[in-house]
Design an enzyme around this catalytic site. Structure first.
Site, mmCIF file in Angstrom:
data_model
loop_
_atom_site.group_PDB
_atom_site.id
_atom_site.type_symbol
_atom_site.label_atom_id
_atom_site.label_comp_id
_atom_site.label_asym_id
_atom_site.label_seq_id
_atom_site.Cartn_x
_atom_site.Cartn_y
_atom_site.Cartn_z
ATOM 1 N N PRO A 2 -0.720 -0.687 -7.430
ATOM 2 C CA PRO A 2 -1.253 -0.403 -8.738
ATOM 3 C C PRO A 2 -2.736 0.611 -8.963
ATOM 4 O O PRO A 2 -3.036 0.954 -8.721
ATOM 5 C CB PRO A 2 -2.049 -1.430 -8.575
ATOM 6 C CG PRO A 2 -2.448 -2.176 -7.252
ATOM 7 C CD PRO A 2 -1.194 -1.198 -6.448
ATOM 8 N N GLU A 3 -2.015 1.479 -9.592
ATOM 9 C CA GLU A 3 -2.557 2.584 -10.017
ATOM 10 C C GLU A 3 -3.982 1.876 -11.837
ATOM 11 O O GLU A 3 -3.262 1.624 -12.036
ATOM 12 C CB GLU A 3 -1.673 3.717 -10.225
ATOM 13 C CG GLU A 3 -1.717 4.336 -9.337
ATOM 14 C CD GLU A 3 -1.191 6.017 -9.018
ATOM 15 O OE1 GLU A 3 -1.863 6.784 -9.789
ATOM 16 O OE2 GLU A 3 -0.079 6.127 -7.872
ATOM 17 N N HIS A 102 -0.789 -14.442 3.736
ATOM 18 C CA HIS A 102 -2.124 -14.052 3.305
ATOM 19 C C HIS A 102 -2.767 -13.700 1.831
ATOM 20 O O HIS A 102 -2.968 -12.843 0.947
ATOM 21 C CB HIS A 102 -1.669 -12.198 3.184
ATOM 22 C CG HIS A 102 -0.513 -11.153 4.192
ATOM 23 N ND1 HIS A 102 -1.086 -11.421 5.699
ATOM 24 C CD2 HIS A 102 0.993 -11.172 4.141
ATOM 25 C CE1 HIS A 102 -0.218 -11.186 6.094
ATOM 26 N NE2 HIS A 102 0.740 -11.033 5.695
ATOM 27 N N ARG A 121 -1.682 -5.900 3.353
ATOM 28 C CA ARG A 121 -2.280 -5.312 3.415
ATOM 29 C C ARG A 121 -3.864 -5.117 3.718
ATOM 30 O O ARG A 121 -4.572 -4.221 3.824
ATOM 31 C CB ARG A 121 -1.750 -3.694 3.046
ATOM 32 C CG ARG A 121 -1.343 -3.184 4.254
ATOM 33 C CD ARG A 121 -0.358 -1.513 3.910
ATOM 34 N NE ARG A 121 1.048 -1.768 3.463
ATOM 35 C CZ ARG A 121 1.761 -1.306 2.921
ATOM 36 N NH1 ARG A 121 1.432 -0.224 2.700
ATOM 37 N NH2 ARG A 121 3.202 -1.933 2.836
ATOM 38 N N ARG A 154 -14.938 23.853 -7.702
ATOM 39 C CA ARG A 154 -14.382 23.173 -6.843
ATOM 40 C C ARG A 154 -12.908 23.504 -6.107
ATOM 41 O O ARG A 154 -12.390 23.861 -6.366
ATOM 42 C CB ARG A 154 -13.828 21.503 -7.155
ATOM 43 C CG ARG A 154 -15.068 20.532 -8.172
ATOM 44 C CD ARG A 154 -14.936 19.399 -7.895
ATOM 45 N NE ARG A 154 -15.959 18.771 -8.631
ATOM 46 C CZ ARG A 154 -16.895 17.448 -7.381
ATOM 47 N NH1 ARG A 154 -16.477 18.066 -6.650
ATOM 48 N NH2 ARG A 154 -17.477 17.669 -7.959
#
Length: 273
Positions: A2-3, A102, A121, A154
DNA sequence: ACTATTTCCTGGATGC
DNA sequence: TGCATCCAGGAAATAG
């Protein structure tokens, strides 16, 4: 994974189904808990609250909670923040549905449904907070000028800078690669080395790829499904991500895969400079 | 103040 | 077939 587009899709679905519902009980799984806030605090904050809204901020899902039946209902009492990590899912289901392996949290709702958090996870996180503020800028609303300033000076590769949530909130590995392809910029380029034109293309490309992915319900790579259990379709539109060795859709050159900061990065060696 | 590297975690894929 | 090993990656922690 999921982004931003996947989280947006999930949040919209949850908002549609959960707005107005009231949390009647809270169960949090045994340790080690995937929590950012202490379990007791999460429990106390969620209990008997009404879900006023569900929305996305960066990769976080924000539940706006209010105290039902009071004048204070006008203003948000607290927020429940869910980060899905890699494999986190929020399921709305009947209490009869078998509890999946889970499962780390179960909320019983006044509508006689349950909201369950499942995360094999364990990269996901739960927290409660008064008012959430994302660490970085929203890629869909940042101005071109502010976008360019993010990368000034950067030395880190542009790919890493795009993934840095303190700069931009919500960009993950898939959409960073796809945005760089659209901008015709190689992922290893130093962030500060991008020209004004390239930064403009990158900003536009990022917005475009995120918006198109939202329209298609996100990318289903391994096990992503939305809150209705449906898969997204944007993976069919990927131009470089997950296409190592396959021909570039523009020029036919095989797509290359390199590892940058322990993340796989895909690009066309001919189209991207 | 930055940047790079390591760590967490499990299921699925791969190799012998 | 079975077992060991590798790999995926978001973000926090650690090291430089």
């Amino acid at each position: 994974m999921p982004e931003l587009p996947e989280v947006e899709t999930i949040a919209r679905g949850l908002a549609k189904r959960l707005t107005g519902d009231v949390i009647e009980s809270v169960w949090l799984g045994s340790k080690p808990e995937p929590l950012k806030s202490p379990a007791a605090e999460i429990e106390a904050t969620l209990l008997s609250k009404k879900i006023a809204d569900v929305r996305r901020s960066g990769k976080h899902i924000v539940f706006d909670l209010v105290q039902p039946g009071t004048k204070a209902e006008q203003s948000a009492a607290a927020q429940w923040i869910v980060h899905l990590g890699m494999t986190g899912r929020l399921l709305v289901c009947s209490p009869d549905t078998e509890v999946a392996k889970h499962t780390h949290a179960v909320l019983r709702l006044a509508s006689r449904r349950e909201l369950r958090f499942v995360d094999p996870r364990r990269f996901g996180r739960l927290a409660v907070i008064e008012k959430f503020s994302p660490p970085g800028a929203e890629p869909l609303s940042i101005s071109p000028t502010d976008f360019a300033v993010l990368f000034r000076g950067r030395k880190t590769p542009i790919k890493s800078a795009l993934l840095n949530q303190k700069l931009l909130s919500g960009v993950g590995n898939i959409y960073a690669d796809e945005a760089l392809y659209r901008a015709r910029v190689r992922p290893r380029r130093r962030a500060a080395s991008l020209t004004a034109d390239e930064l403009r293309l990158l900003h536009q490309g990022l917005k475009q790829v995120l918006q198109e992915a939202i329209r298609l319900g996100g990318s289903s790579i391994s096990d992503y499904v939305n809150s209705e259990g449906e898969e997204g379709f944007f993976q069919l539109k990927h131009r470089v991500y997950g296409r190592e060795g396959k021909p570039c859709r523009k020029c036919g050159t095989p797509v290359k895969r390199v590892v940058i900061a322990a993340r796989s990065s895909h690009y066309c060696p001919k189209c991207q400079k």
